[in-house]
Design an enzyme around this catalytic site. Structure first.
Site, short mmCIF file in Angstrom:
data_model
loop_
_atom_site.label_atom_id
_atom_site.label_comp_id
_atom_site.label_asym_id
_atom_site.label_seq_id
_atom_site.Cartn_x
_atom_site.Cartn_y
_atom_site.Cartn_z
CB VAL A 197 8.45 -5.61 1.88
CG1 VAL A 197 8.02 -6.27 0.35
CG2 VAL A 197 8.40 -6.78 2.74
NE ARG A 244 18.00 6.31 -5.07
CZ ARG A 244 17.79 7.79 -5.01
NH1 ARG A 244 17.13 8.60 -5.94
NH2 ARG A 244 18.09 8.35 -3.96
CE1 TYR A 245 14.01 4.84 -3.98
CE2 TYR A 245 11.76 4.07 -4.64
CZ TYR A 245 12.71 5.04 -4.32
OH TYR A 245 12.22 6.22 -4.18
CB SER A 292 5.61 -2.98 -3.26
OG SER A 292 6.46 -3.73 -4.00
NE ARG A 347 23.22 3.41 -3.13
CZ ARG A 347 22.72 4.45 -2.89
NH1 ARG A 347 21.27 4.30 -3.04
NH2 ARG A 347 23.09 5.31 -2.29
NE ARG A 405 4.48 -9.53 -1.80
CZ ARG A 405 4.18 -8.66 -1.19
NH1 ARG A 405 3.27 -8.76 0.14
NH2 ARG A 405 4.09 -7.41 -1.27
CD GLU A 457 -1.41 -11.54 1.80
OE1 GLU A 457 -0.90 -10.35 2.20
OE2 GLU A 457 -1.11 -11.70 0.58
CG PHE A 510 -3.97 -4.24 10.44
CD1 PHE A 510 -4.93 -4.96 11.22
CD2 PHE A 510 -3.71 -3.10 9.78
CE1 PHE A 510 -5.92 -3.92 11.42
CE2 PHE A 510 -4.94 -2.14 10.35
CZ PHE A 510 -5.80 -2.50 10.98
CG LEU A 511 -2.84 -2.33 6.32
CD1 LEU A 511 -1.79 -1.38 5.56
CD2 LEU A 511 -4.11 -1.38 6.47
CG ASP A 512 -3.50 -7.72 1.50
OD1 ASP A 512 -4.57 -7.25 0.67
OD2 ASP A 512 -2.29 -7.52 0.94
CG ASP A 568 1.48 -2.43 -0.04
OD1 ASP A 568 0.26 -2.26 0.40
OD2 ASP A 568 2.31 -3.33 0.15
#
Length: 762
Positions: free
Chosen positions: A123, A130-131, A281, A318, A345, A437, A463-465, A635
């Protein structure tokens, strides 16, 4: 609502479109498709007219249900929760819905990367070119680099990671690589450690050993192809559990020249799929930010996105990798994708944007804009001149987060159908991934899947959300356990198991992914190798990883576990009860003062460490040092759980306002020290009055009033405040952070939800 005089709009029919977005659609997104910009905006206006009222109504249902749940717990304050009564109440108000007959999803035209192959999923924020390129190119990764450059290989015994090549460490990497080959693609006799050459004879792989004898693979069908000459190939391609392994041979290279078989590297098929993210993110708060995301998505789909940056004192350029070409065992060309299959997303139903205003100058649902624009861009892949660059089946994969229950999933199904009509796409071209979530989705997951039975391509756990929603939904029930204890609670196990069980029962294998959440510590790869095998063992055919390197190492788990066979084993287990899912993670005993302060320190430091980058630098996802200086990938999901946890403890008197304020100030000084090496960083101390620090305060002290415990409204408002006084905008859009420059003043209030909904809760 009056239009912001500082933002330039173009009037198109009944809509006012921000100039940056209007120019992007007209000059970049629509050209190259069969749809004109005028037809796009006309169709979008119709979509808004017909679907916006339903969007607002669904959000009202969320608030009404939350209000009734709050009242239920308040009326029983101090009494133990009786699960039978609680379940009856939730059914009476329509929070828990009746479960229908068994069914299987009917999704068709799904790429093998989703339907068949089990492997890691990246994700990545679309705000950073770049990412995004790194993630797309992470379909293939060097195992030697991943082992050598991380703690997956211990640094004891002089095997340290040095700037120059360390032979001792290199030998350990090679030995681990051979052991991995022996487990994944074993020889009929001997081991890969004894090999002196690989060659191809006819359709077979011939392996010569150091004792002068020859052998082949224990399972000859694992030989998938080769590159170079048959007698002395430059690469041998093998396959295990649907994933490819390339043995790279170069007898003149640094590693290969000292290797008996000339093996220079082992290259693994790694990030089989990647989610390009416009949601948790990223920090996209206005039209300019949104256009930057859309432009990167366009570059990925067209194959034109590039990034140039400085790394290690040199300039790196890149771009997207080409496909990989081999000779098949029986002759002829074998072409494999060089890039990860991309999903995109979109934002959730609750988000609103002023990038487009309706006829009454009201902000419009941002999720509708995302669906229309990302699908318009992906037309090039589905039916355009560059068709099948991403999806070989002509599908467009949209991940939809933050949906609450079957009605909201059904609305997403309707919305995507309307976008298909708008773009003249065949029905069910747009596929959907359901983020499991939110609590109401978990509890009604079967019916959520039924609502998109012909579009569903994944479900996953986060898990977090999910914990953030658990805390917020039950905030009146009592104080919650410490965050570190959450993973040992009854509801978590039920949630993780139920996601798999329901996915299997609804026929997802062979048509869709069953996924698990993120590994948040990108620098702790040895720990990940030890623990994350639990995800394929749980029956998940994908799980999230934070980096290309992590994807390569996590791929090893899918060589160890045959997920399809594991799913067959799990089909017969007894499902968890609804009562287990409904068990609220309440603290059963008082906390010591030391434990309370430790928890508060941890949460406040995490909130500040993430928020200061989000607000001041526009970074929505990055490695953030925790209170122990361990870098964790953060995030908005991590922010949601931490802020809601403190809000819960504040509400129930575990901590008080002054204690939280003292802790925030003390933790701000720690975060300032952790970021001292960043020349663009703006310290929060000693003034404690900047937009970032104030955002952290708001997230805690206004946390109980934020709808569903989401952080977006506060973050957006404070980020706009920071941009107005010169904070950088859209860092990394071209591969590097942008220079700080003055920004035009944007809307003073948050632009993600209608004012009447937002102010009622704050």
């Amino acid at each position: 609502m009056a239009r912001d005089v500082h933002m330039n709009y173009v009037r198109i029919g009944s809509l006012s479109v921000a100039n940056a977005l209007h120019e992007f659609i007209g000059q970049e997104a629509a050209p190259g498709t069969s749809l004109s910009a005028e037809a796009f905006w006309s169709g979008f206006a119709e979509l808004l007219r017909d679907c916006s009222p339903r969007n607002r109504q669904l959000l009202q249902v969320r608030d009404e249900l939350q209000s009734r749940i709050d009242q239920y717990h308040r009326e029983r304050s101090g009494e133990p929760l009786e699960l039978g009564d609680y379940e009856r109440f939730l059914r009476d108000i329509g929070y828990v819905l009746p479960e229908g007959n068994d069914f299987g999803i009917g999704t068709t035209n799904v790429d093998d990367e989703i339907a068949v192959v089990a492997g890691p999923q990246l994700v990545v924020p679309l705000s950073n070119a770049r990412y995004a390129l790194n993630a797309a190119n992470a379909r293939w990764g060097s195992l030697y680099d991943a082992l050598y450059g991380t703690d997956a290989i211990p640094e004891n015994g002089a095997a340290t990671r040095t700037t120059t090549y360390n032979n001792i460490r290199g030998e350990r990497v090679v030995a681990r690589g051979r052991a991995i080959l022996d487990k994944s693609v074993p020889l009929a006799r001997g081991t890969h450690r004894d090999v002196v050459s690989y060659s191809v004879e006819g359709a077979n792989l011939l392996v010569r050993l150091g004792d002068g004898t020859s052998t082949s693979l224990a399972r000859p069908a694992q030989f998938a192809g080769y590159a170079g000459q048959a007698g002395a190939p430059s690469a041998v391609l093998l396959r295990n559990h649907g994933l490819h392994v390339e043995i790279k041979i170069d007898r003149d290279g640094l590693v290969g020249r000292d290797d008996p078989a000339g093996i220079a590297d082992i290259v693994l098929e790694s990030a089989v799929t990647t989610i390009m993210d416009l949601e948790d993110s990223v920090a996209a708060v206005d039209a300019e930010d949104k256009v930057a995301l859309y432009r990167n998505w366009l570059g990925l789909i067209e194959g034109t996105l590039t990034a140039t940056f400085q790394k290690g004192g040199r300039t790196v350029h890149r771009q997207l990798n080409s496909d990989r070409v081999y000779t098949a065992p029986g002759g002829g060309e074998l072409r494999l994708p060089g890039r990860s299959l991309m999903l995109v997303r979109n934002v959730g139903h609750h988000m609103y944007t002023d990038a487009v205003l309706d006829a009454s100058d009201n902000e419009v649902p941002e999720g509708m804009l995302d669906a229309a624009v990302t699908a318009l861009i992906a037309l090039r892949d589905a039916v355009g001149a560059n068709a099948k660059r991403n999806s070989r089946t002509g599908s467009i994969y949209i991940v939809k987060p933050k949906m609450h229950g079957p009605d909201e999933v059904a609305f997403a199904n309707e919305l995507l159908g309307r976008v298909e009509d708008m773009l003249s796409l065949p029905r069910y071209t747009l596929k959907v991934g359901i983020m499991d979530e939110e609590r109401r989705t978990s509890i009604n997951l079967k019916e959520c899947i039924r609502a998109v039975a012909d579009r569903a391509v994944f479900i996953n756990t986060g898990f977090l959300d999910r914990t953030g929603d658990e805390i917020h939904t039950s905030i009146e029930a009592g104080p919650m356990v410490r965050k570190s204890e959450m993973k040992n609670t009854t509801w978590i196990k039920a949630y993780e198991d139920s996601n798999v069980d329901v996915g299997l029962a609804c026929g997802l294998p062979g048509r869709a992914q069953i996924g698990k959440g993120m590994w948040a510590a990108p620098d702790r790869m040895a720990h990940m190798l030890a623990e994350k095998i639990a995800h394929p063992m749980a029956g998940a055919n994908t799980a999230w990883v934070p980096s290309p390197t992590a994807a390569t190492l996590h791929a090893l788990h899918y060589h160890q576990v045959d997920v399809a066979a594991r799913q067959q084993e799990l089909r017969g287990r007894l499902p968890n009860s609804l009562a287990a899912l409904l068990t609220i993670p309440l603290a059963r005993s008082n906390f010591s003062p030391e434990a309370v302060q430790l928890e508060l320190d941890n949460n406040c430091q995490g909130i500040l460490g993430y928020v200061v980058r989000w607000i001041d630098q526009g970074i929505g996802c990055s490695k953030v040092p925790d209170i122990h200086d361990v870098a964790l990938m953060e995030d908005r999901a991590t922010l949601r759980i931490s802020s809601q946890h403190i809000a819960n403890w504040l509400h129930h008197g575990i901590v008080d306002e002054q204690q939280v304020l003292r802790t925030l100030r003390r933790m701000a000084e720690i975060v300032d020290r952790q970021n001292a090496g960043d020349p663009t960083y703006r310290p929060m101390a000693p003034g404690f009055d900047g937009a970032a620090f104030n955002a952290a305060r708001d997230l805690i002290f206004k946390g109980r009033g934020q709808p569903n415990g989401y952080t977006e409204w506060i973050l957006h408002r404070r980020r706009r405040e920071a941009k107005a006084v010169g904070a950088p905008t859209n860092p990394g859009a071209s591969g590097e952070p942008t220079e700080r420059q003055p920004q035009r003043t944007s809307r003073a209030r948050s632009s993600v939800r209608p004012a009447s909904r937002k102010t009622r809760r704050e």
